[in-house]
Enzyme design. Structure first.
Site: not given
Ligand SMILES: [Fe+2]
Ligand SMILES: [Fe+2]
Length: 271
Positions: A8, A67-68, A153, A178, A180
């Site tokens: 990410d 999800n973003h 993810h 996801h 991080h």
């Molecule tokens: Fe992320």
């Molecule tokens: Fe995410």
């Protein structure tokens, strides 16, 4: 084939580090393809079409989401014009964009990229296992595509390990995004698929998963909505992994993590 997958990308710090380092990494590591998860590239939330184009110009060939995906609403209207951007395959039918893509290299070799979201501790989603296998059923590894990469993810390592084992022998790489946070479990599974639970983020680790510490800590401590989370702006660590695959089988030969810049311990694949 030599594939670099980056976790990410978070905010300007992550983008700057990726755009500064990818051109050199492409040469030094003799990369055929660079894939990056870009769900947090735009100020920590989403991916704007303009930033997608900037990342492509810097040498990122394919961007995955999570999800973003729709935090930047302008992407919703433009994603169908951005074939290099892939959103999770288990979004509801009719969602704009694509859950997988096939990229052709200049020499004709093809790579399948799938983005899928997990379900544990995440929004309700369609079955990630079934939908990923559906996509794979339309391709033949080592024949119609020379490599295949699945970005899982997801929050839970258990779900990512399960995805790794279900897809072992069917794809070149299963890599998590996801959380991080880069995990130290990169390996080649018994069936020949490279795996890592999470690639980590490309962002400033002097933060709470990429966001400035005070506001993020306050949410946990005060249990009241606080100020808006802002991405941390210190130097980023570019985090990801290099996979070398066998074109004839599409399976992995070697895998190694990469961490460059910022405050994490540094490592560069030595093959
Ligand atoms: Fe992320
Ligand atoms: Fe995410």
């Amino acid at each position: 084939m030599r594939l670099l997958f980056l976790g990410d990308i978070v905010g300007r710090s992550g983008r700057d580090a990726v755009t500064a380092r990818v051109p050199e990494l492409r040469k030094v590591l003799r990369l055929d393809l660079v894939i990056a998860n870009a769900e947090n590239a735009c100020h920590g939330f989403g991916l704007s079409p303009g930033i997608a184009r900037d990342l492509m110009e810097a040498g990122v060939d394919v961007m995955t989401l999570g999800n973003h995906a729709w935090d930047r609403r302008d992407l919703i209207g433009e994603i169908d014009g951005l074939p290099a951007v892939v959103r999770p395959v288990n979004f509801p039918p009719g969602t704009p964009g694509q859950g997988s893509t096939v990229v052709a290299l200049a020499d004709g070799r093809k790579i399948l990229i799938v983005n899928v979201m997990g379900r544990l501790f995440m929004d309700a989603m369609d079955d990630p296992f079934r939908l990923t296998l559906d996509v794979l059923s339309r391709h033949r590894l080592g024949t119609t595509v020379q490599a295949a990469v699945v970005d899982v993810h997801a929050e839970a390592s258990s779900e990512k390990w399960a995805m790794g084992h279900v897809l072992d022998g069917k794809v070149s790489l299963v890599v998590g995004t996801h959380t991080h946070t880069p995990t130290a479990d990169h390996r080649i599974l018994p069936g020949g698929t490279a795996f890592q639970s999470d690639a980590g983020m490309c962002g400033d680790y002097d933060s709470i998963i990429g966001m400035q510490k005070d506001a993020a800590v306050s949410r946990f401590v005060r249990k009241m909505p606080g100020e808006r989370l802002q991405p941390a702006e210190g130097p980023a660590t570019v985090c990801g992994l290099l996979v070398e695959t066998d074109d004839a089988t599409g399976l992995a030969r070697r895998v190694a993590p990469l961490r460059q810049g910022g405050m994490l311990s540094q490592t560069l694949p030595d093959f």
